[in-house]
Design a protein around this motif. Structure first.
Motif, mmCIF file in Angstrom:
data_model
loop_
_atom_site.group_PDB
_atom_site.id
_atom_site.type_symbol
_atom_site.label_atom_id
_atom_site.label_comp_id
_atom_site.label_asym_id
_atom_site.label_seq_id
_atom_site.Cartn_x
_atom_site.Cartn_y
_atom_site.Cartn_z
ATOM 1 N N PRO A 1 -1.128 -2.158 -14.647
ATOM 2 C CA PRO A 1 -1.123 -1.880 -13.225
ATOM 3 C C PRO A 1 -2.313 -1.005 -12.825
ATOM 4 C CG PRO A 1 0.496 -0.500 -14.311
ATOM 5 C CD PRO A 1 -0.123 -1.373 -15.371
ATOM 6 N N THR A 2 -3.102 -1.469 -11.900
ATOM 7 C CA THR A 2 -4.384 -0.864 -11.535
ATOM 8 C C THR A 2 -4.272 0.584 -11.083
ATOM 9 O OG1 THR A 2 -5.170 -3.044 -10.901
ATOM 10 C CG2 THR A 2 -6.428 -1.160 -10.096
ATOM 11 N N VAL A 3 -3.452 0.856 -10.084
ATOM 12 C CA VAL A 3 -3.364 2.218 -9.540
ATOM 13 C C VAL A 3 -2.853 3.181 -10.605
ATOM 14 C CG1 VAL A 3 -2.268 3.674 -7.789
ATOM 15 C CG2 VAL A 3 -3.157 1.430 -7.175
ATOM 16 N N TYR B 1 0.825 -1.212 0.000
ATOM 17 C CA TYR B 1 0.000 0.000 0.000
ATOM 18 C C TYR B 1 0.860 1.264 0.000
ATOM 19 C CZ TYR B 1 -3.037 3.798 1.087
ATOM 20 O OH TYR B 1 -3.673 5.004 1.031
ATOM 21 N N ARG B 2 1.987 1.246 0.676
ATOM 22 C CA ARG B 2 2.850 2.443 0.695
ATOM 23 C C ARG B 2 3.304 2.816 -0.708
ATOM 24 N NH1 ARG B 2 6.520 0.129 5.360
ATOM 25 N NH2 ARG B 2 6.186 -1.552 3.907
ATOM 26 N N GLN B 3 3.584 1.803 -1.514
ATOM 27 C CA GLN B 3 3.981 2.060 -2.903
ATOM 28 C C GLN B 3 2.793 2.600 -3.703
ATOM 29 O OE1 GLN B 3 6.840 2.234 -4.392
ATOM 30 N NE2 GLN B 3 5.948 2.658 -6.394
ATOM 31 N N GLN B 4 1.611 2.044 -3.480
ATOM 32 C CA GLN B 4 0.421 2.545 -4.175
ATOM 33 C C GLN B 4 0.140 3.991 -3.780
ATOM 34 O OE1 GLN B 4 -2.626 -0.244 -3.118
ATOM 35 N NE2 GLN B 4 -1.923 -1.778 -4.575
ATOM 36 N N ASN B 5 0.293 4.294 -2.500
ATOM 37 C CA ASN B 5 0.071 5.650 -2.017
ATOM 38 C C ASN B 5 1.082 6.618 -2.637
ATOM 39 O OD1 ASN B 5 -1.422 7.443 -0.205
ATOM 40 N ND2 ASN B 5 0.543 7.635 0.836
#
Length: 90
Positions: free
Chosen positions: A67-69, A19-23
């Motif tokens: 990649p979704t994000v 999650y930190r990478q997505q954020n």
């Protein structure tokens, strides 16, 4: 003139990405983009003309499964650019 090509992409699947990478990806691809536009367009209001060139990904037009994000943030990029183009024409 501002030429904008901001963005990073995580290549792993959504559920395999921390999650930190997505954020981080959302902060760079959306939050920094919004701030950049705000600063640029605020300064542009004092000039007679200015140019903003956006370079985005084909992912903003055709959502990909991965990649979704990244795909979602690029759709935001495109939507914001279109809205600001309409708004600043008037």
């Amino acid at each position: 003139m501002l030429i904008n090509n901001v963005g990073i992409a995580e290549k792993r699947l959504f559920t395999e990405t921390d999650y930190r990478q997505q954020n981080k990806e959302m902060l760079i691809n959306m939050v920094s983009l919004t701030k950049l536009y705000y600063v640029f367009l605020s300064g542009m209001a004092q000039q007679k003309s200015a140019v903003l060139i956006d370079i985005t990904s084909a992912a903003s037009f055709n959502p990909l499964p991965c990649p979704t994000v990244y795909v979602v943030t690029k759709a935001y990029f495109l939507s914001l650019t279109k809205k600001l183009a309409i708004k600043t024409e008037k």
